[in-house]
Design an enzyme around this catalytic site. Structure first.
Site, PDB file in Angstrom:
ATOM      1  N   ASP A 412       0.840  -1.216   0.000  1.00 20.19           N
ATOM      2  CA  ASP A 412       0.000   0.000   0.000  1.00 20.19           C
ATOM      3  C   ASP A 412       0.864   1.250   0.000  1.00 20.19           C
ATOM      4  OD1 ASP A 412      -2.326  -1.670   0.524  1.00 20.19           O
ATOM      5  OD2 ASP A 412      -1.456  -1.901   2.506  1.00 20.19           O
ATOM      6  N   SER A 437       2.326   6.790   0.614  1.00 31.15           N
ATOM      7  CA  SER A 437       1.603   5.885   1.500  1.00 31.15           C
ATOM      8  C   SER A 437       0.141   6.000   1.108  1.00 31.15           C
ATOM      9  CB  SER A 437       1.801   6.306   2.955  1.00 31.15           C
ATOM     10  OG  SER A 437       0.917   5.582   3.768  1.00 31.15           O
ATOM     11  N   ARG A 438      -0.423   4.882   0.606  1.00 27.72           N
ATOM     12  CA  ARG A 438      -1.754   5.004  -0.016  1.00 27.72           C
ATOM     13  C   ARG A 438      -2.907   4.991   0.965  1.00 27.72           C
ATOM     14  NH1 ARG A 438       0.599   1.266  -3.551  1.00 27.72           N
ATOM     15  NH2 ARG A 438       1.774   2.456  -5.063  1.00 27.72           N
ATOM     16  N   VAL A 439      -2.785   4.302   2.072  1.00 27.38           N
ATOM     17  CA  VAL A 439      -3.944   4.266   2.971  1.00 27.38           C
ATOM     18  C   VAL A 439      -3.685   4.921   4.322  1.00 27.38           C
ATOM     19  CG1 VAL A 439      -4.966   2.205   1.959  1.00 27.38           C
ATOM     20  CG2 VAL A 439      -3.342   1.967   3.802  1.00 27.38           C
TER      21      VAL A 439
END
Ligand code: ATP
Ligand code: MG
Length: 576
Positions: A412, A437-439
């Site tokens: 992620d 950082s995607r989430v």
């Protein structure tokens, strides 16, 4: 026409007519028309061995002991071990169970080819005559390929191989906290046996979508550059990627150090590392008191590739135990490039066809089935979490190679570490442009989020401006100010290893630097300046620190107090 099967009976004495009749009747009931052939074998005393097809009935002393051993190991021990064992021994009856016994047809490089075990399953543990164990890793039509959890010097061609009917697994439980173990769960520190009655398969299915919930709680690394711009949430998978010697391991270890007192159980899995490096990591963790909540799983570079291959799965099984108990766990895989290489070695030795970069075709699945096991479980499932920090090594910064692209696409987000930055003294060498950082944004504490609002933008502007103005002599005042501000921010992100910064200090640092206060202080005095402000706020406004640390709350009023404390200190320091 069907020919009668031949059953071979091995013993030192020929059975009498009565015994022969009984045996033939037993075999007829099971196999139909059977002919019994007697072969004298002086080694088999007090019993016999009956072979038919691939089945073996072992009625020797050793066979009976083995059957008894299997029976004992199948009993789940409870709290009352002695009474259970006593009744188990009383109840035990020798059964006529056909055993499949295979034969080693070739062995080498920790791989054994075994014939005669037609029913063995993929992933099943096999036991070799001299006690070495191995795992079925390849099913061919006439034989099976088995990886040995040993160097294989004790296994010889012609040795007998027994099925165990068990999948590869490790013991798990609280007892693993503070221990250093090998990928089979056997302790390799000098702290004695690990007593645990729980056993978990090293490969388990990942939690389903409905068993999960979104990531919403931060897992702070204590590294300002990461917590401010690439926040990680509990249950997230964040890749740490970079060339060799760029500080990858250090980031992971610092994150473990920062979990002290935060109720996060950590597992550090070393894959193919030098034993010396692992020893120094364990020492660092122990000295910092981090082994109180950490388990280290080691497969050293000198270990068989099979052990390196199963190490991350075993580590995950140990960490999953805590997630399934509703607790939070963190696992570091250091590193997956070496894991892929170990798997490639095994695959090539098993004779599978090589694909891109000589990796087997299923190398993506190797890592996806591992990383999918990290999750934030729903409240109905206890609400536990498993956060993963896989590490991947690149060659000359090439993140488009096979393994890096695979793992980037599974995780992620990634923290990209750059050699140039590292050698220029910008440590941790996080490349702000391509890290992401995607989430984790949803999990970041509101206080940090508020404090670092313009950080990424300011840094991006700085890096553009810096490359643009590198060759020009005369600069106008605005550009100079912008450059000074950018430089101050880059300095802000420098952090020594093994010295995590807590949340309220991070917030104070961000407010002072983004509010253009830190840059008034000469660079050599910044540390003193920040320490003075930290002490001031911590002593005089402990409510601000508590609000930030406990609730993640930063009001405008608090921000103003921090700013004016900074202004005052800066005024004193620049005049004095
Ligand atoms: P490898 O590729 O060998 O696994 P790595 O990328 O994991 O290396 P580390 O072992 O973490 O890198 O760090 C390399 C060296 O840099 C170590 O000697 C470490 O002490 C030093 N180092 C890492 N981070 C920092 C830092 N923030 N400040 C100062 N030194 C650092
Ligand atoms: Mg390393």
């Amino acid at each position: 026409m069907n020919q009668a099967l031949i059953a071979y009976l091995y013993s030192d004495t020929k059975p009498d007519d009565e015994q022969t009749k009984k045996l033939i009747n037993f075999l007829k009931a099971k196999y139909g028309d059977v002919r019994l052939a007697f072969k004298s074998d002086e080694h088999i005393k007090n019993g016999f061995i009956l072979k038919i097809n691939n089945d073996i009935y072992d009625w020797t002393k050793e066979g009976r002991i083995r059957q008894f051993k299997n029976y004992i190991s199948s009993i789940t021990p409870g709290s009352q071990l002695i009474p259970i064992l006593r009744s188990a021994i009383g109840d035990w009856r020798m059964h006529i169970i056909p055993e499949q016994v295979g034969t080693v047809i070739s062995v080498g490089d920790s791989i054994a080819m075994v014939s005669g075990l037609g029913d063995a399953q993929y992933g099943e543990i096999l036991l070799f005559e001299n006690g070495v164990s191995g795992m079925v890793s390849d099913l061919k039509t006439d034989c099976i390929g088995c990886i040995l959890f040993d160097d294989g010097y004790d296994v010889n061609q012609g040795d007998a191989v027994y099925r165990t009917g068990k999948k590869a697994g490790v013991p798990v439980g609280e007892a693993f906290i503070g221990r250093v173990v090998n990928p089979l769960g056997v302790p390799i520190d000098d702290k004695g046996e690990i007593l645990s009655s729980l056993y978990s398969s090293i490969e388990t299915p990942a939690p389903q979508i409905i068993d999960r919930q979104p990531v919403d709680t931060p897992l702070e690394t204590g590294i300002l550059a990461i917590d401010s711009m690439f926040p990680i949430g509990r249950g997230q998978r964040e890749l740490i990627i970079g060339d060799r010697q760029t500080g990858k391991t250090t980031i992971a270890i610092d994150t473990i150090l920062n979990q002290k007192g935060k109720n996060v159980f950590c597992v550090y899995v070393a894959i193919g590392q030098k034993a010396g490096s692992v020893a120094s990591i364990v020492k660092t963790l122990r000295n910092a008191g981090a082994m109180d909540y950490t388990c280290v799983v080691v497969s050293a570079a000198s270990d068989a590739p099979s052990l390196q291959y199963i190490a991350p799965y075993a580590g995950t099984a140990i960490a999953e135990y805590f997630m399934n108990q509703g607790k939070d766990a963190l696992i570091v895989y250091d590193d997956l490039s070496k894991h892929a290489v170990a798997y490639r070695t095994i695959s090539l030795l098993l004779g599978r066809s090589p694909g891109r970069e000589a990796y087997p075709g299923d190398v993506f699945y190797l890592h996806s089935r591992l990383l999918e096991r990290s999750a934030r479980l729903s409240d109905r499932n206890g609400g536990g979490s498993l956060t993963a920090l896989p590490i991947v090594e690149t060659q000359a910064g090439d993140i488009s190679a096979y393994i890096p692209t695979n793992v980037i696409s599974i995780t992620d987000g990634q923290i990209f570490l750059e050699s140039d930055l590292f050698f220029n003294g910008q440590r941790p060498a996080v490349n702000v442009g391509i890290s992401v950082s995607r989430v984790g944004g949803a999990a970041q504490s509101k206080a940090v989020k508020k404090a670092c609002s313009s950080l990424r933008l300011d840094l991006a502007q700085y890096s553009e401006l810096e490359s643009f103005t590198r060759f020009s002599g005369e600069l106008d005042d605005i550009t100079k100010t912008q450059l000074r501000h950018g430089k101050c921010l880059m300095n802000l992100l420098k952090q020594r290893q093994h010295s995590p910064i807590n949340r309220h200090r991070q917030v104070i640092m961000l407010i002072l630097s983004l509010g253009n206060i830190t840059e008034r202080i000469p660079y050599k005095n910044t540390a003193d300046f920040l320490n003075t402000v930290f002490e001031k706020i911590e002593n005089e406004h402990s409510e601000i620190c508590a609000a930030i640390d406990n609730d993640g709350r930063l009001t405008d009023e608090y921000a103003d107090i921090i700013k004016s404390a900074g202004e005052e200190t800066a005024a004193v320091m620049t005049n004095g």
